[in-house]
Design a protein around this motif. Sequence first.
Motif, PDB file in Angstrom:
ATOM      1  N   LYS A  19     -12.051 -12.689  82.060  1.00  0.00           N
ATOM      2  CA  LYS A  19     -10.943 -12.141  80.605  1.00  0.00           C
ATOM      3  C   LYS A  19     -10.012 -11.187  80.824  1.00  0.00           C
ATOM      4  O   LYS A  19     -10.178 -10.546  81.525  1.00  0.00           O
ATOM      5  CB  LYS A  19     -12.261 -12.062  80.490  1.00  0.00           C
ATOM      6  N   THR A  20      -9.372 -11.361  79.459  1.00  0.00           N
ATOM      7  CA  THR A  20      -8.565  -9.710  79.685  1.00  0.00           C
ATOM      8  C   THR A  20      -8.799  -9.540  78.117  1.00  0.00           C
ATOM      9  O   THR A  20      -8.970 -10.609  77.184  1.00  0.00           O
ATOM     10  CB  THR A  20      -7.074 -10.550  79.689  1.00  0.00           C
ATOM     11  N   SER A  21      -7.883  -8.300  77.748  1.00  0.00           N
ATOM     12  CA  SER A  21      -8.045  -8.298  76.322  1.00  0.00           C
ATOM     13  C   SER A  21      -7.387  -8.985  75.592  1.00  0.00           C
ATOM     14  O   SER A  21      -7.575  -8.849  73.781  1.00  0.00           O
ATOM     15  CB  SER A  21      -7.473  -6.182  76.569  1.00  0.00           C
ATOM     16  N   SER A  22      -6.182  -9.356  75.999  1.00  0.00           N
ATOM     17  CA  SER A  22      -6.378 -10.423  74.938  1.00  0.00           C
ATOM     18  C   SER A  22      -5.888 -11.917  74.801  1.00  0.00           C
ATOM     19  O   SER A  22      -6.347 -12.112  76.263  1.00  0.00           O
ATOM     20  CB  SER A  22      -4.050  -9.702  74.626  1.00  0.00           C
ATOM     21  N   ASP A 229     -11.184 -17.167  75.160  1.00  0.00           N
ATOM     22  CA  ASP A 229     -10.414 -16.757  76.359  1.00  0.00           C
ATOM     23  C   ASP A 229      -9.199 -16.270  76.448  1.00  0.00           C
ATOM     24  O   ASP A 229      -8.207 -16.199  76.930  1.00  0.00           O
ATOM     25  CB  ASP A 229     -11.193 -15.875  77.703  1.00  0.00           C
ATOM     26  N   ASN A 265      -9.807 -10.355  66.494  1.00  0.00           N
ATOM     27  CA  ASN A 265     -10.809  -9.413  66.747  1.00  0.00           C
ATOM     28  C   ASN A 265     -11.325  -9.350  65.066  1.00  0.00           C
ATOM     29  O   ASN A 265     -11.360  -7.640  64.870  1.00  0.00           O
ATOM     30  CB  ASN A 265     -11.152  -7.979  67.368  1.00  0.00           C
TER      31      ASN A 265
END
Length: 365
Positions: A19-22, A229, A265
């Motif tokens: 998983k990544t922030s974007s 994701d 988000n």
Amino acid sequence: MRTSTPSLHLAKETSTLAKTSSPVVIAGPCSAENEEQMLLTAQGLKKLQGVTIFRAGIWKPRTRPGSFQGVGSIGLEWLRTVKQETGLRTACEVANTSHVAEAMKQGVDILIIGAHTTVNSFMVQEIADSLKGASVPVLVKNPVSPELMLWLGALERFDQNGITDLGVIHRGFSTIDNAPYRNHPKWDHVVELKNMLPDLPVYCDASHIAGRRSLLRPVSQRALDLGYDGLMVESHHNPVMALSDAQQQLMPQELDMLLQSLKLNHTDEDITRKGVMMEELRKEIEHLDDQLLDLMARRSLVSAQIGDLKADECSLDRQQAWDDVLEKLLKQANSFGINKDFVKTVFQEVRKQYAQTHLYADMGS
């Protein structure tokens, strides 16, 4: 029927699919057609923010043998060229062990198990066994049919062979009524899978769910709202000339506009998930209501047939028959945890309807 909560040995820290922030964006043509098409598309995609993985169909599972079934192994050489010239990681679907061997030999970075393969546990097991000891990321698409346990089982087969760099691709399901989608998303299935395996990377194949360009944005946005994701969107430098699925592919610049339009988000993921589950439960209630009406109509018909056959039966006999049925229903209601007064009221209304229909006034009291 639900099984115990599964536990996969996911490689969280070292995973290529972590998983990544974007959101990660996987893009590329539905089918590899020629080297020029692959390079032109890849060069356009490399410029887009978020696109880090280039995918293309090398072998295409088609319904009938006369349609385009992919270029085969030579397409893997084009994938390798794309990787060398753009730096993008590469991915393709594999449907058997020979596909796996050829893809690994040509340095494909990520293997994808297609929906038509996931549905066959024997094929999945053979592929998983062939990868034992390998350190390659594997993305498993949902099976064509909406069977969550079949999807989960495929993941477990790879996990048991030491493949820990795992993720899934949600590409929608084939149902009786897919409209307006090509494949029904059935978002609740993915919500349930994410609840069981919260660390599992999940990607949305918006193209195969949507089936046409106009639905790509709402499908992609819903996926992001649910905390996916990443996205997988088919892209072709000239979709009009595509040999397969032309109506659902975007030119790289069109994909750029799509990605720019998506909001990240901006909603509460838990609220969105609950909303999805609520939508599915309401649909189930509507379906059950339809079944109830159908059962009532069928019961009325059977009652009429019984009435015709027992027209000369005395009222006491009929009364005893009703009482016996009611007693049995109340016992069943108690075992199911259903309010007995509610069941009795419904049953009495059924009696009244029967009495009015057949002019048995004595049974309607």
